[in-house]
Design a protein around this motif. Structure first.
Motif, PDB file in Angstrom:
ATOM      1  N   SER A 118       0.900  -0.988   0.288  1.00  0.00           N
ATOM      2  CA  SER A 118       0.425  -0.102  -0.120  1.00  0.00           C
ATOM      3  C   SER A 118       0.707   1.616   0.391  1.00  0.00           C
ATOM      4  O   SER A 118       0.374   2.530  -0.340  1.00  0.00           O
ATOM      5  CB  SER A 118      -1.090  -0.210   1.168  1.00  0.00           C
ATOM      6  N   LEU A 119       2.013   1.541  -0.099  1.00  0.00           N
ATOM      7  CA  LEU A 119       2.914   2.531   0.318  1.00  0.00           C
ATOM      8  C   LEU A 119       4.067   2.517  -0.551  1.00  0.00           C
ATOM      9  O   LEU A 119       4.318   3.549  -0.781  1.00  0.00           O
ATOM     10  CB  LEU A 119       4.218   1.922   1.454  1.00  0.00           C
ATOM     11  N   THR A 120       4.232   1.548  -1.728  1.00  0.00           N
ATOM     12  CA  THR A 120       5.663   1.078  -2.611  1.00  0.00           C
ATOM     13  C   THR A 120       5.445   0.327  -3.983  1.00  0.00           C
ATOM     14  O   THR A 120       4.435  -0.201  -3.658  1.00  0.00           O
ATOM     15  CB  THR A 120       6.221   0.998  -1.931  1.00  0.00           C
ATOM     16  N   PRO A 121       5.400   0.855  -5.120  1.00  0.00           N
ATOM     17  CA  PRO A 121       5.080  -0.115  -6.096  1.00  0.00           C
ATOM     18  C   PRO A 121       5.847  -0.947  -5.942  1.00  0.00           C
ATOM     19  O   PRO A 121       6.393  -1.502  -5.101  1.00  0.00           O
ATOM     20  CB  PRO A 121       5.725   0.611  -7.058  1.00  0.00           C
ATOM     21  N   VAL A 122       4.978  -2.229  -6.851  1.00  0.00           N
ATOM     22  CA  VAL A 122       4.947  -3.245  -6.401  1.00  0.00           C
ATOM     23  C   VAL A 122       6.548  -4.498  -6.207  1.00  0.00           C
ATOM     24  O   VAL A 122       6.549  -5.077  -6.277  1.00  0.00           O
ATOM     25  CB  VAL A 122       3.786  -4.389  -7.514  1.00  0.00           C
ATOM     26  N   THR A 123       6.940  -3.683  -7.994  1.00  0.00           N
ATOM     27  CA  THR A 123       8.259  -4.084  -8.460  1.00  0.00           C
ATOM     28  C   THR A 123       9.391  -3.684  -7.136  1.00  0.00           C
ATOM     29  O   THR A 123       9.988  -4.827  -6.481  1.00  0.00           O
ATOM     30  CB  THR A 123       8.858  -2.898  -8.990  1.00  0.00           C
ATOM     31  N   TYR A 297       4.510  -5.263 -14.502  1.00  0.00           N
ATOM     32  CA  TYR A 297       4.023  -4.662 -15.691  1.00  0.00           C
ATOM     33  C   TYR A 297       3.542  -4.847 -17.073  1.00  0.00           C
ATOM     34  O   TYR A 297       2.234  -4.464 -17.597  1.00  0.00           O
ATOM     35  CB  TYR A 297       6.097  -5.250 -16.863  1.00  0.00           C
ATOM     36  N   LEU A 298       2.508  -6.199 -16.623  1.00  0.00           N
ATOM     37  CA  LEU A 298       1.744  -6.594 -18.008  1.00  0.00           C
ATOM     38  C   LEU A 298       0.120  -5.772 -16.862  1.00  0.00           C
ATOM     39  O   LEU A 298      -0.598  -6.365 -17.722  1.00  0.00           O
ATOM     40  CB  LEU A 298       2.323  -8.360 -17.823  1.00  0.00           C
ATOM     41  N   ILE A 299       0.544  -6.375 -15.597  1.00  0.00           N
ATOM     42  CA  ILE A 299      -1.264  -6.951 -14.561  1.00  0.00           C
ATOM     43  C   ILE A 299      -1.322  -5.117 -15.078  1.00  0.00           C
ATOM     44  O   ILE A 299      -2.386  -4.872 -14.753  1.00  0.00           O
ATOM     45  CB  ILE A 299      -1.014  -8.057 -13.599  1.00  0.00           C
ATOM     46  N   LEU A 300      -0.590  -4.899 -13.942  1.00  0.00           N
ATOM     47  CA  LEU A 300      -0.147  -3.298 -13.709  1.00  0.00           C
ATOM     48  C   LEU A 300       0.507  -2.101 -14.501  1.00  0.00           C
ATOM     49  O   LEU A 300      -0.289  -0.712 -14.271  1.00  0.00           O
ATOM     50  CB  LEU A 300      -0.101  -2.924 -12.197  1.00  0.00           C
ATOM     51  N   GLY A 301       0.669  -2.497 -15.492  1.00  0.00           N
ATOM     52  CA  GLY A 301       1.405  -1.330 -16.324  1.00  0.00           C
ATOM     53  C   GLY A 301       2.572  -0.914 -15.594  1.00  0.00           C
ATOM     54  O   GLY A 301       3.067   0.223 -16.565  1.00  0.00           O
ATOM     55  N   GLU A 302       3.363  -0.983 -14.963  1.00  0.00           N
ATOM     56  CA  GLU A 302       4.212  -0.634 -14.156  1.00  0.00           C
ATOM     57  C   GLU A 302       5.671  -0.915 -14.848  1.00  0.00           C
ATOM     58  O   GLU A 302       5.973  -2.017 -14.876  1.00  0.00           O
ATOM     59  CB  GLU A 302       4.699  -1.303 -12.282  1.00  0.00           C
ATOM     60  N   VAL A 303       6.236   0.827 -15.169  1.00  0.00           N
ATOM     61  CA  VAL A 303       7.917   0.385 -16.257  1.00  0.00           C
ATOM     62  C   VAL A 303       8.384   0.132 -14.884  1.00  0.00           C
ATOM     63  O   VAL A 303       8.822   1.533 -14.163  1.00  0.00           O
ATOM     64  CB  VAL A 303       7.273   1.550 -16.930  1.00  0.00           C
ATOM     65  N   GLN A 308      16.039   0.149 -10.016  1.00  0.00           N
ATOM     66  CA  GLN A 308      15.248  -0.553  -9.936  1.00  0.00           C
ATOM     67  C   GLN A 308      15.723  -1.932 -11.539  1.00  0.00           C
ATOM     68  O   GLN A 308      15.889  -3.173 -11.159  1.00  0.00           O
ATOM     69  CB  GLN A 308      13.444  -1.070 -10.256  1.00  0.00           C
ATOM     70  N   TYR A 309      15.917  -1.223 -12.661  1.00  0.00           N
ATOM     71  CA  TYR A 309      16.639  -2.099 -12.898  1.00  0.00           C
ATOM     72  C   TYR A 309      18.114  -2.317 -12.733  1.00  0.00           C
ATOM     73  O   TYR A 309      19.061  -3.512 -13.043  1.00  0.00           O
ATOM     74  CB  TYR A 309      17.133  -0.928 -14.608  1.00  0.00           C
ATOM     75  N   ILE A 310      19.078  -1.713 -12.191  1.00  0.00           N
ATOM     76  CA  ILE A 310      20.197  -2.267 -11.546  1.00  0.00           C
ATOM     77  C   ILE A 310      20.683  -2.450 -10.164  1.00  0.00           C
ATOM     78  O   ILE A 310      20.819  -4.348 -10.137  1.00  0.00           O
ATOM     79  CB  ILE A 310      20.834  -0.473 -11.018  1.00  0.00           C
ATOM     80  N   GLY A 311      18.832  -2.512  -9.874  1.00  0.00           N
ATOM     81  CA  GLY A 311      19.094  -4.115  -8.536  1.00  0.00           C
ATOM     82  C   GLY A 311      18.895  -4.602  -9.518  1.00  0.00           C
ATOM     83  O   GLY A 311      19.195  -6.278  -8.628  1.00  0.00           O
ATOM     84  N   GLY A 312      17.817  -4.458 -10.336  1.00  0.00           N
ATOM     85  CA  GLY A 312      17.263  -6.200 -10.575  1.00  0.00           C
ATOM     86  C   GLY A 312      18.580  -7.435 -11.020  1.00  0.00           C
ATOM     87  O   GLY A 312      18.154  -8.362 -11.265  1.00  0.00           O
TER      88      GLY A 312
END
Length: 357
Positions: A118-123, A297-303, A308-312
């Motif tokens: 509820s406080l931060t993006p799903v990613t 991304y597919l369900i929520l459209g979160e880019v 997140q790219y670097i950590g991932g």
């Protein structure tokens, strides 16, 4: 007449027994990876079905009712294991372990992670939750003396660094909490605490509960964990917080959610960990962020953003290093049949079906 199984049942069991433990882990990873995005999507659907001032598919209602539906299904599936004779065979230590795992993995971790959603993006929740595998690996080596090699250690370190980079490189977002000279988002902190609780629960399950029947383990963890969560939520938020819990609209979604996300996901994970080592389960579990980010991304459209790219990417590097370590453990055993390594007990990981990490 005896209770001998039919030929079709026997054939089915033989087929299931031939499925490697890692296959169950990978199936569970897909389910767990998608669970947070599905949970957030359900709350968005519920937002269009407000009853008064209440969203019938609030995060607390999803956890509470979803687990109740899952508990009903578990009782049907494992009803033969749930009888007095089997329960009496459990030792006091096993009962204590079941209670602790239910508190940690059935109540505390879900509450923390759902609040983080509820406080931060799903990613972010997905990536920060990757603290659990390196913590589990470290605890299994330290407390259980499980054998790990240098590649697995490097993989765990990389995964930990990837999580740290995800947190440190995040843009400033409220609420922020000051810790040791760094600012960390409230959602990211809650997700990290949830991962710590799950890692501890995994070790408790590995050490004390490996011989507890799967049905009893699942029912106690889900049932007791749900009861504890409900009691704590009532104290913190009051009874009005669950006013929408009896909505038919909520229950029709939760029956599907509870069966697939909770029952199927946790059952696959537990079966897989009982046929694999904790280190193997930890490394395979590191793939959850990939499934989670794709699902977001597919369900929520979160880019994904830069942090997140670097950590991932660093977490993915850790996964690759860990997989190399697994292969290095397996190949010498196949080549040197007479050199048998120290056997390890099979793990029961404290994964809940809601889990989006």
């Amino acid at each position: 007449m005896g209770d001998s199984a039919s030929p079709s049942t026997t054939t089915g069991r033989k087929f299931i027994n031939r499925i490697p433990g890692q296959a169950y882990l990978w199936l569970a990873v897909v389910i767990f990876g998608a669970s947070s995005a599905v949970t957030r999507k359900l709350t968005e659907i519920g937002a269009h079905q407000f009853r008064g001032e209440q969203n019938p598919i609030s995060l607390c209602n999803v956890l509470f009712v979803g687990n109740l539906c899952a508990l009903l299904v578990l009782l049907i599936i494992y009803r033969r294991q749930w009888h007095r004779a089997t329960l009496r065979q459990l030792s006091q230590q096993q009962w204590l372990g079941l209670i602790l795992v239910a508190i940690l993995a059935g109540a505390l971790a879900p509450g923390l992670i759902f609040q983080a959603l509820s406080l931060t993006p799903v990613t972010n929740v997905v990536l920060v939750g990757r603290l659990e595998p390196p913590l589990t690996l470290a605890l299994s080596f330290w407390l259980l003396r499980e054998r790990v090699n240098a590649w697995q250690v490097l993989g765990a370190i990389a995964a930990f660094l990837g999580v740290a980079l995800t947190i440190v490189l995040q843009p400033v977002r409220e609420p922020m909490i000051q810790m040791a000279g760094f600012q960390i988002g409230g959602g990211e902190l809650l997700a990290a605490l949830g991962a710590i609780a799950l890692a501890i629960a995994s070790i408790l399950g590995k050490q004390w509960l490996s011989k507890v029947p799967l049905g009893i383990f699942s029912i106690v963890r889900t049932g007791l964990g749900t009861l504890i969560f409900f009691g704590v939520a009532l104290v913190l938020y009051g009874p009005r917080h669950f006013m929408g819990a009896f909505s038919p609209f909520l229950w029709q979604w939760m029956l599907l959610y509870g069966v697939i996300i909770v029952v199927v996901g946790q059952s696959f994970w537990i079966v897989g960990t009982r046929a694999s080592s904790v280190s193997t389960a930890s490394i395979v579990g590191s793939c959850v962020p990939i499934a989670g980010i794709l699902a977001a991304y597919l369900i929520l459209g979160e880019v994904p953003i830069q942090a997140q790219y670097i950590g991932g990417i660093v977490i993915l590097l850790g996964l690759c290093l860990g997989q190399i370590g697994i292969q290095r453990q397996i190949d010498p055993k196949a080549a040197m049949g007479s050199m048998r390594s120290v056997p390890t007990e099979q793990a029961i990981a404290a994964k809940m079906g809601f889990k989006g990490i």
